[in-house]
Design a protein around this motif. Structure first.
Motif, PDB file in Angstrom:
ATOM      1  N   GLN A  23      -1.849  -2.809 -33.887  1.00  0.00           N
ATOM      2  CA  GLN A  23      -1.553  -2.950 -32.245  1.00  0.00           C
ATOM      3  C   GLN A  23      -0.607  -4.064 -32.142  1.00  0.00           C
ATOM      4  OE1 GLN A  23      -4.738  -4.127 -29.836  1.00  0.00           O
ATOM      5  NE2 GLN A  23      -4.048  -2.975 -27.881  1.00  0.00           N
ATOM      6  N   ASP A  24      -0.630  -5.381 -32.892  1.00  0.00           N
ATOM      7  CA  ASP A  24       0.337  -6.193 -32.674  1.00  0.00           C
ATOM      8  C   ASP A  24       1.728  -5.822 -33.159  1.00  0.00           C
ATOM      9  OD1 ASP A  24      -1.516  -7.924 -31.885  1.00  0.00           O
ATOM     10  OD2 ASP A  24      -1.856  -9.185 -33.739  1.00  0.00           O
ATOM     11  N   LYS A  25       1.757  -4.979 -34.418  1.00  0.00           N
ATOM     12  CA  LYS A  25       3.020  -4.623 -35.173  1.00  0.00           C
ATOM     13  C   LYS A  25       3.546  -3.671 -34.170  1.00  0.00           C
ATOM     14  CE  LYS A  25       4.623  -2.287 -38.966  1.00  0.00           C
ATOM     15  NZ  LYS A  25       4.374  -1.091 -40.020  1.00  0.00           N
ATOM     16  N   GLN A  26       2.857  -2.789 -33.440  1.00  0.00           N
ATOM     17  CA  GLN A  26       3.398  -1.704 -32.587  1.00  0.00           C
ATOM     18  C   GLN A  26       3.847  -2.563 -31.379  1.00  0.00           C
ATOM     19  OE1 GLN A  26       0.069   0.968 -31.957  1.00  0.00           O
ATOM     20  NE2 GLN A  26       0.766   2.311 -33.328  1.00  0.00           N
ATOM     21  N   SER A  27       3.200  -3.413 -30.883  1.00  0.00           N
ATOM     22  CA  SER A  27       3.798  -4.260 -29.942  1.00  0.00           C
ATOM     23  C   SER A  27       5.036  -4.931 -30.076  1.00  0.00           C
ATOM     24  CB  SER A  27       2.687  -5.328 -29.333  1.00  0.00           C
ATOM     25  OG  SER A  27       1.674  -4.856 -28.790  1.00  0.00           O
ATOM     26  N   LYS A  28       5.272  -5.500 -31.404  1.00  0.00           N
ATOM     27  CA  LYS A  28       6.429  -6.099 -31.695  1.00  0.00           C
ATOM     28  C   LYS A  28       7.551  -4.875 -31.835  1.00  0.00           C
ATOM     29  CE  LYS A  28       4.501  -9.654 -34.075  1.00  0.00           C
ATOM     30  NZ  LYS A  28       3.961 -10.426 -35.378  1.00  0.00           N
ATOM     31  N   GLU A  29       7.055  -3.684 -32.524  1.00  0.00           N
ATOM     32  CA  GLU A  29       8.156  -2.738 -32.490  1.00  0.00           C
ATOM     33  C   GLU A  29       8.636  -2.206 -31.196  1.00  0.00           C
ATOM     34  OE1 GLU A  29       6.372   0.199 -35.051  1.00  0.00           O
ATOM     35  OE2 GLU A  29       6.566  -0.903 -36.713  1.00  0.00           O
ATOM     36  N   LEU A  30       7.601  -1.902 -30.208  1.00  0.00           N
ATOM     37  CA  LEU A  30       7.942  -1.622 -28.960  1.00  0.00           C
ATOM     38  C   LEU A  30       8.811  -2.583 -28.423  1.00  0.00           C
ATOM     39  CD1 LEU A  30       7.561   0.425 -26.517  1.00  0.00           C
ATOM     40  CD2 LEU A  30       5.570  -0.763 -25.969  1.00  0.00           C
ATOM     41  N   SER A  31       8.697  -3.837 -28.558  1.00  0.00           N
ATOM     42  CA  SER A  31       9.495  -4.797 -28.138  1.00  0.00           C
ATOM     43  C   SER A  31      10.985  -4.802 -28.548  1.00  0.00           C
ATOM     44  CB  SER A  31       8.851  -6.278 -28.424  1.00  0.00           C
ATOM     45  OG  SER A  31       9.858  -7.299 -28.120  1.00  0.00           O
ATOM     46  N   VAL A  32      11.136  -4.360 -29.642  1.00  0.00           N
ATOM     47  CA  VAL A  32      12.504  -4.196 -30.071  1.00  0.00           C
ATOM     48  C   VAL A  32      12.974  -3.053 -29.737  1.00  0.00           C
ATOM     49  CG1 VAL A  32      13.837  -3.519 -32.236  1.00  0.00           C
ATOM     50  CG2 VAL A  32      11.872  -5.437 -32.292  1.00  0.00           C
ATOM     51  N   VAL A  33      12.302  -1.961 -29.554  1.00  0.00           N
ATOM     52  CA  VAL A  33      12.808  -0.702 -28.697  1.00  0.00           C
ATOM     53  C   VAL A  33      13.225  -0.893 -27.227  1.00  0.00           C
ATOM     54  CG1 VAL A  33      12.237   1.441 -28.015  1.00  0.00           C
ATOM     55  CG2 VAL A  33      11.475   0.966 -30.365  1.00  0.00           C
ATOM     56  N   LEU A  34      12.432  -1.755 -26.743  1.00  0.00           N
ATOM     57  CA  LEU A  34      12.785  -2.042 -25.400  1.00  0.00           C
ATOM     58  C   LEU A  34      13.914  -3.136 -25.161  1.00  0.00           C
ATOM     59  CD1 LEU A  34       9.211  -2.555 -23.800  1.00  0.00           C
ATOM     60  CD2 LEU A  34      10.620  -0.710 -23.482  1.00  0.00           C
ATOM     61  N   GLU A  35      13.857  -4.020 -26.164  1.00  0.00           N
ATOM     62  CA  GLU A  35      15.130  -4.766 -26.070  1.00  0.00           C
ATOM     63  C   GLU A  35      16.446  -3.824 -26.332  1.00  0.00           C
ATOM     64  OE1 GLU A  35      16.936  -8.576 -28.418  1.00  0.00           O
ATOM     65  OE2 GLU A  35      14.967  -8.184 -28.614  1.00  0.00           O
ATOM     66  N   THR A  36      16.419  -2.981 -27.520  1.00  0.00           N
ATOM     67  CA  THR A  36      17.390  -2.023 -27.516  1.00  0.00           C
ATOM     68  C   THR A  36      17.972  -1.309 -26.414  1.00  0.00           C
ATOM     69  OG1 THR A  36      16.839  -2.288 -30.073  1.00  0.00           O
ATOM     70  CG2 THR A  36      18.347  -0.335 -29.360  1.00  0.00           C
ATOM     71  N   ALA A  37      16.962  -0.652 -25.851  1.00  0.00           N
ATOM     72  CA  ALA A  37      17.061   0.015 -24.634  1.00  0.00           C
ATOM     73  C   ALA A  37      17.840  -0.764 -23.559  1.00  0.00           C
ATOM     74  CB  ALA A  37      15.932   0.905 -24.084  1.00  0.00           C
ATOM     75  N   ASN A  38      17.371  -1.823 -23.413  1.00  0.00           N
ATOM     76  CA  ASN A  38      17.848  -2.704 -22.441  1.00  0.00           C
ATOM     77  C   ASN A  38      19.116  -3.103 -22.572  1.00  0.00           C
ATOM     78  OD1 ASN A  38      17.673  -4.252 -20.004  1.00  0.00           O
ATOM     79  ND2 ASN A  38      17.030  -5.927 -21.122  1.00  0.00           N
ATOM     80  N   ASN A  39      19.447  -3.463 -23.961  1.00  0.00           N
ATOM     81  CA  ASN A  39      20.935  -3.725 -24.371  1.00  0.00           C
ATOM     82  C   ASN A  39      21.870  -2.330 -24.092  1.00  0.00           C
ATOM     83  OD1 ASN A  39      20.472  -6.289 -24.972  1.00  0.00           O
ATOM     84  ND2 ASN A  39      20.117  -5.718 -27.178  1.00  0.00           N
ATOM     85  N   ALA A  40      21.348  -1.445 -24.504  1.00  0.00           N
ATOM     86  CA  ALA A  40      22.266  -0.029 -24.264  1.00  0.00           C
ATOM     87  C   ALA A  40      22.465   0.101 -22.662  1.00  0.00           C
ATOM     88  CB  ALA A  40      21.236   1.063 -24.762  1.00  0.00           C
ATOM     89  N   ILE A  41      21.212  -0.336 -21.643  1.00  0.00           N
ATOM     90  CA  ILE A  41      21.581   0.141 -20.331  1.00  0.00           C
ATOM     91  C   ILE A  41      22.466  -0.935 -19.668  1.00  0.00           C
ATOM     92  CG2 ILE A  41      20.314  -0.347 -18.386  1.00  0.00           C
ATOM     93  CD1 ILE A  41      17.828   0.869 -19.548  1.00  0.00           C
ATOM     94  N   SER A  42      22.504  -2.309 -20.380  1.00  0.00           N
ATOM     95  CA  SER A  42      23.503  -3.335 -20.082  1.00  0.00           C
ATOM     96  C   SER A  42      24.924  -2.917 -20.152  1.00  0.00           C
ATOM     97  CB  SER A  42      22.936  -4.546 -20.527  1.00  0.00           C
ATOM     98  OG  SER A  42      24.036  -5.526 -20.159  1.00  0.00           O
ATOM     99  N   THR A  43      25.012  -2.233 -21.615  1.00  0.00           N
ATOM    100  CA  THR A  43      26.535  -1.677 -22.147  1.00  0.00           C
ATOM    101  C   THR A  43      26.711  -0.704 -21.210  1.00  0.00           C
ATOM    102  OG1 THR A  43      26.077  -2.558 -24.099  1.00  0.00           O
ATOM    103  CG2 THR A  43      27.502  -1.064 -23.943  1.00  0.00           C
ATOM    104  N   PHE A  44      26.054   0.271 -20.955  1.00  0.00           N
ATOM    105  CA  PHE A  44      26.209   1.464 -20.117  1.00  0.00           C
ATOM    106  C   PHE A  44      26.861   0.920 -18.626  1.00  0.00           C
ATOM    107  CE2 PHE A  44      25.140   4.764 -16.978  1.00  0.00           C
ATOM    108  CZ  PHE A  44      25.881   5.628 -17.402  1.00  0.00           C
ATOM    109  N   THR A  45      26.008   0.137 -18.140  1.00  0.00           N
ATOM    110  CA  THR A  45      26.345  -0.508 -16.665  1.00  0.00           C
ATOM    111  C   THR A  45      27.765  -1.254 -16.900  1.00  0.00           C
ATOM    112  OG1 THR A  45      24.249  -1.169 -16.140  1.00  0.00           O
ATOM    113  CG2 THR A  45      25.791  -2.104 -15.014  1.00  0.00           C
ATOM    114  N   THR A  46      27.950  -1.950 -17.850  1.00  0.00           N
ATOM    115  CA  THR A  46      29.502  -2.562 -18.003  1.00  0.00           C
ATOM    116  C   THR A  46      30.373  -1.700 -17.956  1.00  0.00           C
ATOM    117  OG1 THR A  46      28.045  -4.575 -19.030  1.00  0.00           O
ATOM    118  CG2 THR A  46      30.601  -4.530 -19.458  1.00  0.00           C
ATOM    119  N   VAL A  47      30.170  -0.593 -18.948  1.00  0.00           N
ATOM    120  CA  VAL A  47      31.254   0.277 -19.083  1.00  0.00           C
ATOM    121  C   VAL A  47      31.451   1.211 -17.883  1.00  0.00           C
ATOM    122  CG1 VAL A  47      31.663   2.568 -20.371  1.00  0.00           C
ATOM    123  CG2 VAL A  47      31.069   0.661 -21.643  1.00  0.00           C
TER     124      VAL A  47
END
Length: 104
Positions: free
Chosen positions: A38-62
């Motif tokens: 569960q801890d590992k999945q939480s960390k992986e989910l955190s990485v996925v969410l951070e990546t998605a957030n960065n993608a959204i931020s980049t898309f917003t800037t573009v």
């Protein structure tokens, strides 16, 4: 009240049984592994969410950049269209006046 005493004893017995089951070594190891997973999945989910957030931020800037460029292009086109329209109107007015003068 004898009913309440019996219910309390049953409750205590259930708690004891649960505690004994949870203390059973293979089950304890399984629960620890589950917690680690569960801890590992939480960390992986955190990485996925951070990546998605960065993608959204980049898309917003573009998108904002594209919008600003489109606004500029639209304003430039509008200005050019106004000049062409004014020039065409003036030329048309001159042509109409020349034709009118020729027909007199």
């Amino acid at each position: 009240n004898p009913e309440e005493v019996i219910q309390e004893e049953q409750r205590q017995f259930r708690i004891f049984k649960t505690w004994r089951i949870l203390r059973y070594p293979p089950l304890r190891k399984f629960l620890q592994a589950l917690r680690l997973l569960q801890d590992k999945q939480s960390k992986e989910l955190s990485v996925v969410l951070e990546t998605a957030n960065n993608a959204i931020s980049t898309f917003t800037t573009v998108t904002q950049d594209f919008s600003a460029k489109m606004d500029h292009a639209s304003a430039t086109f509008s200005t050019t269209l106004e000049r062409v329209s004014a020039s065409f109107s003036a030329t048309l007015a001159q042509t109409v006046e020349q034709l009118h003068n020729q027909n007199r």
